[in-house]
Structures are given as structure tokens and as C-alpha cells.
Design a protein around this motif. Structure first.
Motif, short mmCIF file in Angstrom:
data_model
loop_
_atom_site.label_atom_id
_atom_site.label_comp_id
_atom_site.label_asym_id
_atom_site.label_seq_id
_atom_site.Cartn_x
_atom_site.Cartn_y
_atom_site.Cartn_z
N VAL A 115 0.90 -1.07 0.11
CA VAL A 115 0.11 -0.22 -0.04
C VAL A 115 0.71 1.04 0.07
N GLN A 116 0.46 2.25 -0.78
CA GLN A 116 1.08 3.46 -0.83
C GLN A 116 0.49 4.49 0.40
N THR A 117 1.05 4.36 1.37
CA THR A 117 0.53 4.65 2.56
C THR A 117 0.10 6.24 2.68
N ASP A 118 0.63 7.02 1.97
CA ASP A 118 0.78 8.62 2.04
C ASP A 118 -0.57 9.05 1.19
N PRO A 119 -1.69 9.47 1.85
CA PRO A 119 -2.87 9.88 0.99
C PRO A 119 -2.90 11.47 0.85
N HIS A 120 -1.49 11.99 0.96
CA HIS A 120 -1.61 13.36 0.71
C HIS A 120 -2.22 13.83 -0.63
N PHE A 121 -3.04 14.68 -0.98
CA PHE A 121 -3.67 14.97 -2.29
C PHE A 121 -2.59 15.19 -3.27
N GLY A 122 -1.39 15.84 -2.78
CA GLY A 122 -0.24 16.27 -3.87
C GLY A 122 0.11 15.00 -4.43
N ASN A 123 -0.10 13.72 -4.05
CA ASN A 123 0.32 12.53 -4.65
C ASN A 123 -0.50 11.98 -5.69
N TYR A 124 -1.54 12.94 -6.12
CA TYR A 124 -2.47 12.49 -7.18
C TYR A 124 -2.77 13.63 -8.19
N ARG A 125 -3.02 13.35 -9.24
CA ARG A 125 -3.38 14.31 -10.35
C ARG A 125 -4.55 13.70 -11.32
N VAL A 126 -5.17 14.44 -11.84
CA VAL A 126 -6.46 14.01 -12.60
C VAL A 126 -6.05 14.51 -14.12
N ARG A 127 -5.97 13.59 -14.98
CA ARG A 127 -5.72 13.90 -16.45
C ARG A 127 -6.95 13.92 -17.04
#
Length: 422
Positions: free
Chosen positions: A250-262
Motif C-alpha cells: 500500500v502506498q500509505t501517504d494519502p496526501h492529495f499532492g500525490n494525485y493528479r487528474v488527467r
């Protein structure tokens, strides 16, 4: 989350004032520190929810990993040490960073031979060597602040925070995790994972393909039609369930900076997944025990639920019945979104035309209240360290549902994943 200090009316104003004062002292001291102390404080806040007064948790949680970027001259020696002159000559690196945090910063780059856009992640000099001393520093400040219960052993907490920090500064670990996720999701059009370029990477430098996208909280994303936002919400929950139950990592860091929406011109939005430094593996035995807890909760099977809880060290059947009843009630509450269509479904006001109303639920508050009461029990114990970081990611996945303001029914998705490992 609840903790040993939260007792509602039982905490008199004198105690409250003491902890407020001590929290301010702690905040002032932490404000003077840099480096991995910031990360250590954030991670301690996850554990602190279970044994620190809320004032201390608030201070630790508010530590921002938004360190000002350093000049290129400070990180250039790292690149020169990690990459040969020949490899460096193949790249055109922008000396202005595009992002910075307490452990390192990222720079845009371009490969001259084909123009491919890249990101070069560079670790600050000395960060890895300072982890042990930084963790000791922040723990010492907590003890001096008199916010840690005297009878509590901090050793397991210290060990876990130290291990997590070491994983985050191990860029070779992050590269392996990134490649693993890329392989597992290669044929899934819902997700985009950066490509690691090992020829431009090392233990303190990690170079990947640059993947564009909008922040999850951006106006463009939040104004998408509900169907598309729901698709993103489904993808986030699907990913978490498969990471844990099927892949055991599991990638355990849920910080929203770790996601982008294309947002493609044709086709549904895609999730761009970034930063796999906080990826951790879970044993088959732990996953099996946790599977029993979740399955027991959604199936209202008390025996299976308690069997799972006992197998991973959360509960003991020797506990009083009222303690076991309280734990069962807590688990039933947590799985509320997965109970639509059953006799024990969520409150009617949380059921919309499309399913569970994630944007309207007060579930986090209700779970917090239940955990607060449970934590006052003399049978309370700090959860196994695996659970702290697992729940960190789980909470992030559900908070994202609220941010996206979606309605959908996740029950069938969960039951399908649980059945795959039965």
C-alpha cells in the motif's frame, strides 16, 4: 480518532489550559527545526491520535511539508555524485524546482535526444544521515512537554517512524515500488504511473517521466459531471482495496499532492499516481486477519470479526463483553458506506439516487466519538503499527470521496475483493 486524554467533561479547564500552553511551547520549538523532523512530526501525529492530548496532535498534524526550495547550487553536487558526466550531458535540467518538501525537491528536465519531459527528484544532502537524531529530537520534545503518558513505551512508535522515514529517503525502494505499480496497472486505462528512468537515477536521485494533470481539488476537476467524479471516486476505492487485499502493498501517504487528474479530450478522466516512497508491504497473515475483520463487519458475523481482530493483536476474547461489544459497534459504523441494500443500511438521509452520499456524511465524526469512548477503557491498547498507516491511507481514500462530492454504492466492489481471497 480518540485517545487516552479525551474524556469530555471529565477533563477540567485547568487540564485543558495546561495542555494548550504546552502545545504552544511544542509548536514554538518545532517551528525552529527543519529536515526530517517535519516528516517525523507528521508521522507521530498518526500514532498520537491514540495516546496524546488533542492539542499535541493538532500541533503535530499542522506541520507543513512545504519547505522553501533551496538554490540549485545546494543540490547540484548530489546530481553530480549520482550521475556520470555523460548522463548529465544528456539532460537539460531546469534549475528552478517545481516542488519542494522537507526531504528533497523536484526539477523539470528534458532529454535532449528525443525531447521527453522528465522530473528529477533530488534528496537534500545529509537528510538520510540525520533521521536517527531528528526522531530522537522530536520524541525528546514530546517528553519534555509532559504530553506523553509516563507509563507509555514509545519504543514501537519510534521504531516505526524511523523505518518509515528511511523508506522515504530510499529512492531505490521508491523506484522499485513505482515500477511495480506501473506493471500492475499497465493495462488499466483508469490510471497513469510515471516511468522510472534508471539510467538517470541513483540512491539520492530519482528521474521519471513527467505526467501532467490537474490537482484533485482543482476547480476543473470539482466541476466535472457527477458521472466522471464518481468514476474517479470508484477508482480511488478500487485501487486501495486491491493494493491491500490482493497485492499486499500500500502506498500509505494519502496526501492529495500525490494525485493528479488527467482530462483527456476523448474518454473519461484518469488518475495520475505520484510518489511511492511511502509504500509498505503487509504480511499475508495480517491481510488475512484484517480481511476477517472487514468481512465480519459487513456480514454481521461477530465470530469472524473477533477472530480477525484477535489474530492481529487488536482484541482478546478475554476482554469483558462490553469491550468486545464496543469494538463490534465501531467496526459496524466504519463499514456503513458498504451496507446499502441490507437491513443494517446507513441512515436514510445518507442514501441518494446514486448510492451513499459521501459528500453529506458525518461518519468521521461518529467514528471519532466511538473511538474516543473506547480509548478510555483500561483495555485500550495502541493498535499494531501496520494498522496506523493502513488507516491513514484508507481515510485519505474516503476523504477524497467527500471532496469529490460523489454518491455511489461501494458494497459490491468490496464483496468482490473479499471473495477473491476467501
Amino acid at each position: 480518532m480518540g485517545n487516552l486524554f479525551r474524556s469530555g467533561d471529565d477533563r477540567d479547564e485547568r487540564n485543558r489550559e495546561f495542555f494548550r500552553h504546552q502545545a504552544q511551547v511544542l509548536a514554538d520549538q518545532l517551528g525552529e527545526l527543519k529536515g526530517s523532523v517535519m516528516k517525523a512530526g507528521q508521522m507521530l501525529s498518526l500514532y498520537g491520535q491514540y495516546f496524546l492530548p488533542p492539542e499535541a496532535v493538532e500541533v503535530l498534524s499542522s506541520l507543513q511539508d512545504d519547505t522553501a526550495p533551496v538554490d540549485w547550487s545546494f543540490v547540484r553536487p548530489v546530481v553530480e555524485q549520482q550521475l556520470s558526466a555523460e548522463r548529465r550531458a544528456e539532460l537539460e535540467i531546469d534549475e528552478r524546482p517545481i516542488a519542494a518538501a522537507s526531504l528533497g525537491q523536484a526539477h523539470r528536465a528534458r532529454r535532449k535526444s528525443d525531447g521527453q519531459e522528465l522530473v528529477v527528484k533530488i534528496q537534500y544532502p545529509g537528510v538520510a544521515d540525520a533521521i536517527d537524531s531528528d526522531v530522537k529530537t522530536i520524541v525528546r520534545l514530546l517528553w519534555v512537554s509532559k504530553m506523553v503518558p509516563r507509563e507509555l513505551s514509545m519504543d514501537p512508535v519510534i521504531a516505526e517512524v524511523r523505518d518509515m522515514l528511511r523508506r522515504e529517503v530510499d529512492y531505490e525502494h521508491e523506484a522499485r515500488a513505482t515500477r511495480t505499480f506501473a506493471d500492475k496497472l499497465a493495462d488499466d486505462a483508469r490510471f497513469v504511473v510515471p516511468t522510472v528512468l534508471p539510467e538517470y537515477s541513483g540512491s539520492s536521485v530519482l528521474t521519471m517521466s513527467y505526467e501532467h494533470g490537474e490537482p484533485l481539488r482543482s476547480k476543473r476537476v470539482l466541476s466535472l459531471p457527477h458521472e466522471q467524479r464518481e468514476g474517479l471516486g470508484r477508482s480511488l476505492i478500487w485501487l486501495f482495496l486491491h493494493e491491500f487485499f490482493n497485492w499486499h502493498m500500500v502506498q500509505t501517504d494519502p496526501h492529495f499532492g500525490n494525485y493528479r487528474v488527467r482530462l483527456p479530450k476523448d474518454g473519461p478522466p484518469q488518475l495520475v499516481l505520484l510518489d511511492f516512497g511511502a509504500t509498505r508491504h503487509f504480511s499475508s497473515a495480517f491481510v488475512a486477519g484484517y480481511r476477517d475483520i472487514v468481512a465480519g463487519a459487513v456480514e454481521r458475523d461477530r465470530e469472524r470479526l473477533l477472530t480477525g481482530a484477535e489474530s492481529i493483536g487488536l482484541m482478546s476474547r478475554r476482554f469483558p463483553r462490553e469491550t468486545l461489544d464496543a469494538f463490534e459497534t465501531l467496526c459496524h459504523t466504519i463499514v456503513e458506506p458498504f451496507m446499502i441494500g441490507t437491513d443494517q443500511g446507513p441512515p436514510q438521509e445518507l442514501i441518494g439516487d446514486h448510492g451513499y452520499r459521501f459528500g453529506a456524511t458525518d461518519l468521521p465524526r461518529r467514528v471519532t466519538n466511538l473511538m474516543s469512548r473506547a480509548a478510555l477503557s483500561r483495555y485500550f491498547r495502541i493498535p499494531p503499527r501496520e494498522i496506523v498507516f493502513l488507516h491513514r491511507r484508507m481515510a485519505g481514500a474516503f476523504i477524497a470521496q467527500s471532496v469529490l462530492d460523489v454518491e455511489w454504492n461501494p458494497r459490491d466492489m468490496l464483496l468482490e475483493v473479499l471473495a477473491e481471497g476467501a
